[in-house]
Write a protein that holds these residues in place. Structure first.
Motif, PDB file in Angstrom:
ATOM      1  N   GLY A 102     -28.201  23.786 -14.148  1.00  0.00           N
ATOM      2  CA  GLY A 102     -27.229  22.751 -13.768  1.00  0.00           C
ATOM      3  C   GLY A 102     -26.893  21.923 -12.571  1.00  0.00           C
ATOM      4  O   GLY A 102     -25.874  21.474 -12.172  1.00  0.00           O
ATOM      5  N   LEU A 103     -27.822  22.694 -11.565  1.00  0.00           N
ATOM      6  CA  LEU A 103     -27.608  22.124 -10.186  1.00  0.00           C
ATOM      7  C   LEU A 103     -28.198  20.613 -10.011  1.00  0.00           C
ATOM      8  O   LEU A 103     -29.473  20.305 -10.336  1.00  0.00           O
ATOM      9  N   LYS A 104     -27.452  19.825  -9.595  1.00  0.00           N
ATOM     10  CA  LYS A 104     -27.697  18.402  -9.263  1.00  0.00           C
ATOM     11  C   LYS A 104     -28.316  18.293  -7.888  1.00  0.00           C
ATOM     12  O   LYS A 104     -27.905  18.812  -6.836  1.00  0.00           O
ATOM     13  N   ILE A 105     -29.454  17.508  -7.918  1.00  0.00           N
ATOM     14  CA  ILE A 105     -30.229  17.119  -6.751  1.00  0.00           C
ATOM     15  C   ILE A 105     -29.354  16.727  -5.607  1.00  0.00           C
ATOM     16  O   ILE A 105     -29.294  17.273  -4.305  1.00  0.00           O
ATOM     17  N   THR A 106     -28.341  15.630  -5.709  1.00  0.00           N
ATOM     18  CA  THR A 106     -27.543  15.246  -4.680  1.00  0.00           C
ATOM     19  C   THR A 106     -26.548  16.235  -4.285  1.00  0.00           C
ATOM     20  O   THR A 106     -26.089  16.150  -3.059  1.00  0.00           O
ATOM     21  N   ALA A 107     -26.279  17.352  -5.095  1.00  0.00           N
ATOM     22  CA  ALA A 107     -25.113  18.495  -4.844  1.00  0.00           C
ATOM     23  C   ALA A 107     -25.783  19.412  -4.053  1.00  0.00           C
ATOM     24  O   ALA A 107     -25.063  20.489  -3.349  1.00  0.00           O
ATOM     25  N   LEU A 108     -27.156  19.605  -3.994  1.00  0.00           N
ATOM     26  CA  LEU A 108     -27.848  20.702  -3.273  1.00  0.00           C
ATOM     27  C   LEU A 108     -27.831  20.477  -1.793  1.00  0.00           C
ATOM     28  O   LEU A 108     -28.407  19.390  -1.538  1.00  0.00           O
ATOM     29  N   LYS A 205     -35.608  19.434  -0.101  1.00  0.00           N
ATOM     30  CA  LYS A 205     -34.879  18.382  -0.071  1.00  0.00           C
ATOM     31  C   LYS A 205     -35.241  17.193   0.543  1.00  0.00           C
ATOM     32  O   LYS A 205     -34.937  16.033   0.241  1.00  0.00           O
ATOM     33  N   ASP A 206     -36.024  17.153   1.637  1.00  0.00           N
ATOM     34  CA  ASP A 206     -36.380  16.244   2.398  1.00  0.00           C
ATOM     35  C   ASP A 206     -37.257  15.191   1.676  1.00  0.00           C
ATOM     36  O   ASP A 206     -37.355  14.056   1.806  1.00  0.00           O
ATOM     37  N   SER A 221     -28.516  11.335 -10.795  1.00  0.00           N
ATOM     38  CA  SER A 221     -28.707  11.615 -12.222  1.00  0.00           C
ATOM     39  C   SER A 221     -29.427  12.700 -12.546  1.00  0.00           C
ATOM     40  O   SER A 221     -29.565  13.040 -13.917  1.00  0.00           O
ATOM     41  N   GLN A 222     -30.228  13.359 -11.211  1.00  0.00           N
ATOM     42  CA  GLN A 222     -31.374  14.433 -11.613  1.00  0.00           C
ATOM     43  C   GLN A 222     -30.913  15.580 -11.388  1.00  0.00           C
ATOM     44  O   GLN A 222     -29.944  16.087 -10.266  1.00  0.00           O
ATOM     45  N   HIS A 223     -31.087  16.623 -12.233  1.00  0.00           N
ATOM     46  CA  HIS A 223     -30.882  18.105 -12.303  1.00  0.00           C
ATOM     47  C   HIS A 223     -32.247  18.849 -11.863  1.00  0.00           C
ATOM     48  O   HIS A 223     -33.245  18.619 -12.387  1.00  0.00           O
ATOM     49  N   LEU A 224     -32.247  19.955 -11.098  1.00  0.00           N
ATOM     50  CA  LEU A 224     -33.312  20.965 -10.920  1.00  0.00           C
ATOM     51  C   LEU A 224     -33.679  21.572 -12.031  1.00  0.00           C
ATOM     52  O   LEU A 224     -32.736  22.440 -12.615  1.00  0.00           O
ATOM     53  N   ILE A 225     -34.794  21.656 -12.519  1.00  0.00           N
ATOM     54  CA  ILE A 225     -35.112  22.417 -13.751  1.00  0.00           C
ATOM     55  C   ILE A 225     -36.114  23.555 -13.449  1.00  0.00           C
ATOM     56  O   ILE A 225     -35.966  24.814 -13.766  1.00  0.00           O
ATOM     57  N   ILE A 250     -32.145  28.102  -2.532  1.00  0.00           N
ATOM     58  CA  ILE A 250     -31.537  26.943  -3.168  1.00  0.00           C
ATOM     59  C   ILE A 250     -30.142  27.017  -3.237  1.00  0.00           C
ATOM     60  O   ILE A 250     -29.697  27.952  -4.070  1.00  0.00           O
ATOM     61  N   TYR A 251     -29.336  26.198  -2.806  1.00  0.00           N
ATOM     62  CA  TYR A 251     -27.931  26.158  -2.988  1.00  0.00           C
ATOM     63  C   TYR A 251     -27.241  24.797  -2.741  1.00  0.00           C
ATOM     64  O   TYR A 251     -27.872  23.990  -1.997  1.00  0.00           O
TER      65      TYR A 251
END
Length: 251
Positions: A102-108, A205-206, A221-225, A250-251
């Motif tokens: 449930g980790l969203k890319i923009t939130a990481l 993330k870069d 809209s993307q989550h890390l899988i 990863i956080y």
């Protein structure tokens, strides 16, 4: 891998996350993985022999060995020998970082990773690469995604990623040749180093920021899988990839 039939290794069936055993670095945490999808997990990491494409080979085999795992990272190696099916990937032996779904890319805030690796014999056709999946559905199966990011740290022989070249770009302080293409319904971005990068330390993330700003990647809209690194053999060997250190935060 320009041919549609050359599916990426992590598109094979993947095992679910497993609970980690004791984090002390000892022989109880070492494992030998020789089955087609033999799997082991510990200390926040997981391993898969993942010989998903072995059916394309006329002969060959592969085993993966967990040499150590603790909270600071892992050590492992994989030995393989494949013949036949020259343009088909045979496997993706890998180590992966476990993380909460449930980790969203923009939130990481961070996807910092480092790896040191070497091949014993480079008269082969193979790559050494990170493989990262994202999807709009946080519960998407880990065998694929909506988008795939590959970071090829090494390329041996006349092998290529899916898609076509978009030229050279600079990300995370290095130059990469960017390939973009489709693997079925999944869009694949592959960043290829011009020569082997045997020691790599960067914030992944870069790469996602670059894809968002320059390639239309929908980060919101993307989550890390899946977050993995390993090797995709085509043909050659016997040879051994040794990963003397791999870690990810990863956080």
């Amino acid at each position: 891998m320009k041919l549609a039939a050359l599916f990426l290794a992590s598109v094979a069936a993947a095992s679910p996350l497993a609970s980690a055993p004791s984090s002390s670095l000892d022989r109880r945490q070492q494992a030998t993985l020789c089955g087609q999808y033999s799997y082991w997990a510990g200390s926040g990491y997981e391993f898969n022999n993942n010989n998903w494409g072995k059916g394309a080979a006329s002969s060959g085999s592969q085993c993966t060995y967990v040499d150590g795992a603790d909270g600071n990272g892992v050590r492992w190696h994989t030995t393989w020998n494949w013949a036949g099916g020259q343009d088909n990937v045979k496997s993706y032996a890998n180590s992966g970082k476990q993380f909460a779904r449930g980790l969203k890319i923009t939130a990481l805030n961070n996807m910092q990773t480092s790896v040191s690796w070497s091949y014993s014999n480079t008269n082969i056709r193979a790559n050494v690469a990170y493989d990262v999946f994202t999807a709009a559905d946080p519960n998407h199966a880990t065998s694929s995604g909506d988008y795939e990011l590959m970071i090829w740290l090494g390329r041996y022989g006349n092998v290529y990623p899916i898609g076509s070249s978009r030229g050279w770009v600079n990300v995370a302080g290095r130059s990469w040749e960017l390939f973009v293409g489709m693997n079925g319904s999944m869009k694949v971005f592959s960043f290829i180093a011009g020569s082997p990068v045997n020691s790599f330390n960067a914030n992944v993330k870069d790469f996602f920021n670059y894809m968002r700003d320059n390639q239309g990647y929908p980060a919101n809209s993307q989550h890390l899988i899946v977050f993995q690194m390993g090797t995709e053999p085509f043909t050659g060997g016997p040879t051994t990839l040794t990963v003397s250190q791999f870690s990810a935060n990863i956080y």
